[in-house]
Scaffold this motif. Structure first.
Motif, PDB file in Angstrom:
ATOM      1  N   ALA A 151     -18.846  18.765  12.395  1.00  0.00           N
ATOM      2  CA  ALA A 151     -17.764  18.908  11.416  1.00  0.00           C
ATOM      3  C   ALA A 151     -17.104  17.551  11.199  1.00  0.00           C
ATOM      4  O   ALA A 151     -16.646  16.916  12.155  1.00  0.00           O
ATOM      5  CB  ALA A 151     -16.745  19.927  11.895  1.00  0.00           C
ATOM      6  N   LEU A 157     -10.746  19.782  16.921  1.00  0.00           N
ATOM      7  CA  LEU A 157     -12.052  20.445  16.908  1.00  0.00           C
ATOM      8  C   LEU A 157     -12.829  20.346  18.218  1.00  0.00           C
ATOM      9  O   LEU A 157     -13.553  21.290  18.566  1.00  0.00           O
ATOM     10  CB  LEU A 157     -12.898  19.908  15.756  1.00  0.00           C
ATOM     11  N   MET A 201      -9.145  26.153   5.401  1.00  0.00           N
ATOM     12  CA  MET A 201      -9.409  27.536   5.761  1.00  0.00           C
ATOM     13  C   MET A 201      -8.216  28.164   6.473  1.00  0.00           C
ATOM     14  O   MET A 201      -7.623  27.558   7.366  1.00  0.00           O
ATOM     15  CB  MET A 201     -10.637  27.624   6.681  1.00  0.00           C
ATOM     16  N   LEU A 255     -12.793  22.692   6.787  1.00  0.00           N
ATOM     17  CA  LEU A 255     -12.070  23.546   7.724  1.00  0.00           C
ATOM     18  C   LEU A 255     -10.562  23.425   7.564  1.00  0.00           C
ATOM     19  O   LEU A 255      -9.830  24.393   7.802  1.00  0.00           O
ATOM     20  CB  LEU A 255     -12.472  23.198   9.165  1.00  0.00           C
ATOM     21  N   LYS A 267      -3.580  27.046   7.580  1.00  0.00           N
ATOM     22  CA  LYS A 267      -4.357  25.873   7.176  1.00  0.00           C
ATOM     23  C   LYS A 267      -3.850  24.643   7.921  1.00  0.00           C
ATOM     24  O   LYS A 267      -2.650  24.395   7.973  1.00  0.00           O
ATOM     25  CB  LYS A 267      -4.258  25.660   5.663  1.00  0.00           C
ATOM     26  N   GLU A 291     -13.984  16.138   9.712  1.00  0.00           N
ATOM     27  CA  GLU A 291     -12.683  16.657   9.292  1.00  0.00           C
ATOM     28  C   GLU A 291     -11.573  15.645   9.558  1.00  0.00           C
ATOM     29  O   GLU A 291     -11.632  14.878  10.520  1.00  0.00           O
ATOM     30  CB  GLU A 291     -12.368  17.966  10.028  1.00  0.00           C
ATOM     31  N   CYS A 336     -20.164  20.469   7.928  1.00  0.00           N
ATOM     32  CA  CYS A 336     -19.155  20.656   6.891  1.00  0.00           C
ATOM     33  C   CYS A 336     -18.356  19.371   6.790  1.00  0.00           C
ATOM     34  O   CYS A 336     -18.279  18.589   7.755  1.00  0.00           O
ATOM     35  CB  CYS A 336     -18.251  21.852   7.178  1.00  0.00           C
ATOM     36  N   ASN A 378     -18.434  31.888   3.685  1.00  0.00           N
ATOM     37  CA  ASN A 378     -17.995  32.801   4.738  1.00  0.00           C
ATOM     38  C   ASN A 378     -18.588  34.194   4.591  1.00  0.00           C
ATOM     39  O   ASN A 378     -18.386  35.053   5.451  1.00  0.00           O
ATOM     40  CB  ASN A 378     -16.465  32.893   4.767  1.00  0.00           C
ATOM     41  N   THR A 419     -15.234  30.303  10.161  1.00  0.00           N
ATOM     42  CA  THR A 419     -16.263  29.448   9.561  1.00  0.00           C
ATOM     43  C   THR A 419     -17.098  28.770  10.633  1.00  0.00           C
ATOM     44  O   THR A 419     -18.324  28.686  10.525  1.00  0.00           O
ATOM     45  CB  THR A 419     -15.610  28.398   8.647  1.00  0.00           C
ATOM     46  N   LEU A 420     -16.457  28.286  11.688  1.00  0.00           N
ATOM     47  CA  LEU A 420     -17.196  27.639  12.779  1.00  0.00           C
ATOM     48  C   LEU A 420     -18.172  28.609  13.442  1.00  0.00           C
ATOM     49  O   LEU A 420     -19.294  28.237  13.800  1.00  0.00           O
ATOM     50  CB  LEU A 420     -16.232  27.079  13.814  1.00  0.00           C
ATOM     51  N   PRO A 459     -10.229  28.878  10.277  1.00  0.00           N
ATOM     52  CA  PRO A 459     -11.355  27.951  10.439  1.00  0.00           C
ATOM     53  C   PRO A 459     -12.329  28.357  11.533  1.00  0.00           C
ATOM     54  O   PRO A 459     -13.516  28.047  11.455  1.00  0.00           O
ATOM     55  CB  PRO A 459     -10.674  26.618  10.770  1.00  0.00           C
TER      56      PRO A 459
END
Length: 284
Positions: free
Chosen positions: A140, A189, A118, A115, A181, A142, A111, A98, A124-125, A121
Motif C-alpha cells: 500500500a 499501516l 475509505m 485507503l 477516513k 499511502e 493500492c 470492495n 479493503t486490506l 480501510p
C-alpha cells in the motif's frame, strides 16, 4: 446517480503523481527489496488511470500482468486508452473494488492513495490480502498527511504563516473520529498489516524531493504539479471547515493561510516539497 468525483479529477491526478516517486527508487524496491525476478500478476485496487501500472510494468520482468480496478468509468476509459499501444499485458475493470472478489489469483495486490479515502480501510486490506496467493505480497502506497504538510518550503515565506501544522493535525484527527477516513493512515499501516496476519511487514518512505528553482531553471517540468489551489469563496470555505468541527477562529486562519499560499507561490517563487509517501508491504 451523482457523478463519481475522481472521474472529474483526471488531470489533477496525472499532475500530482509526478511529485511522489523517483523511478530508480521503485526499481530498487522491485529488485532489491521485493526480489521480484520472475513475471508477476498484479491487481491494483482503485487504480485510477493506471498510474502504478505505468510505473511498475517497465521495471518488472517481461510477461508481468497488471489488472486495474476502479469505480470511475472515465478513469478506466482513460487508462485503457493510455495502455492501448503499450507492450504490456493489462486489463481494466470498472467496478467497486470492495465488491469485486478475486480468489487468490495474484502475486501482488497494490493500492495508491486509496485507503485514506475509505470509511473502513481494513475491509479493503482484507480483500487485497484475499486476492493474493500464499507467499505473495500486499503493498500500500499511502500518505501521512501531517507529514506531507510539513514537507513544504516556499522561499521567502515562513512555513507557519501558510501551513498551520497544529490545527491541521487536529482537523485530520477529528475527521477520522467523525468519518472513519484517515489521511494519516500511511504511518499506521505497518501495525494494520501485522494485525491482519501478514508476515515480514516493512514500511519504506519515498525518497522523492521536488525542487523548483526558477533562477537556476530547475524543476520547470513539475511547477504545475506543485501549484496550490485557491481556496475559493471565503464564506463557503469557512463553512466547510466549521462542519468539520474547526472553530471559527481556526477556520478563518486556515482560509487566510491557504489563500496566502496560493497567491505567494508563482512561477518566480523557489520551492521544495517532499511528499514522503509511505510504502508498506507484507507477505501472505
Amino acid at each position: 446517480m451523482e457523478p463519481y468525483y475522481w472521474d472529474g479529477q483526471i488531470e489533477y491526478l496525472k499532475r500530482s503523481t509526478a511529485l511522489y516517486y523517483n523511478d530508480d527508487y521503485i526499481d530498487f524496491l522491485i529488485h532489491r527489496v521485493w526480489n521480484i525476478d520472475d513475471p508477476v500478476r498484479i491487481v491494483d485496487f482503485g487504480c485510477g488511470f493506471g498510474h502504478l501500472g505505468l510505473r511498475l510494468l517497465p521495471l518488472l520482468p517481461a510477461g508481468s500482468e497488471y489488472v486495474g480496478v476502479d469505480a470511475g468509468v472515465k478513469l478506466i476509459e482513460h487508462a485503457r486508452e493510455l495502455f492501448r499501444n503499450l507492450p504490456y499485458r493489462s486489463e481494466f475493470i470498472a467496478a467497486d473494488f470492495n465488491s469485486v472478489c478475486f480468489d487468490e489469483e495474484f502475486d501482488l495486490a497494490v493500492c495508491h492513495a486509496v485507503l485514506l479515502h475509505m470509511n473502513d480501510p481494513l475491509c479493503t486490506l482484507k480483500r487485497m490480502k484475499a486476492s493474493v496467493k500464499p507467499e505473495g505480497k500486499v503493498a500500500a502506497f499511502e500518505p501521512h498527511w501531517i507529514g506531507n504538510s510539513a514537507g513544504f518550503h516556499l522561499d521567502g515565506m515562513d512555513q507557519s504563516t501558510v501551513i498551520p501544522l497544529g490545527q491541521l493535525q487536529e482537523l485530520f484527527e477529528r475527521d477520522l473520529k467523525r468519518t472513519g477516513k484517515d489521511g494519516n493512515i500511511g504511518i499506521k499501516l505497518p501495525l494494520y498489516f501485522n494485525r491482519l496476519g501478514l508476515r515480514n511487514v516493512q514500511c519504506r518512505m519515498s525518497d522523492k524531493v521536488n525542487i523548483y528553482d526558477p533562477t537556476a531553471k530547475i524543476g520547470t517540468d513539475i511547477y504545475e504539479a506543485m501549484q496550490f489551489s485557491n481556496p475559493g469563496e471565503r464564506s463557503a470555505f469557512i463553512d466547510s471547515l466549521l462542519k468539520r468541527e474547526m472553530s471559527m477562529e481556526e477556520a478563518i486562519r486556515q482560509y487566510e493561510c491557504e489563500n496566502a499560499m496560493s497567491e505567494f507561490f508563482t512561477s518566480s517563487t523557489a520551492a521544495t516539497y517532499a511528499a514522503g509517501m509511505k510504502i508498506t508491504f507484507g507477505t501472505v
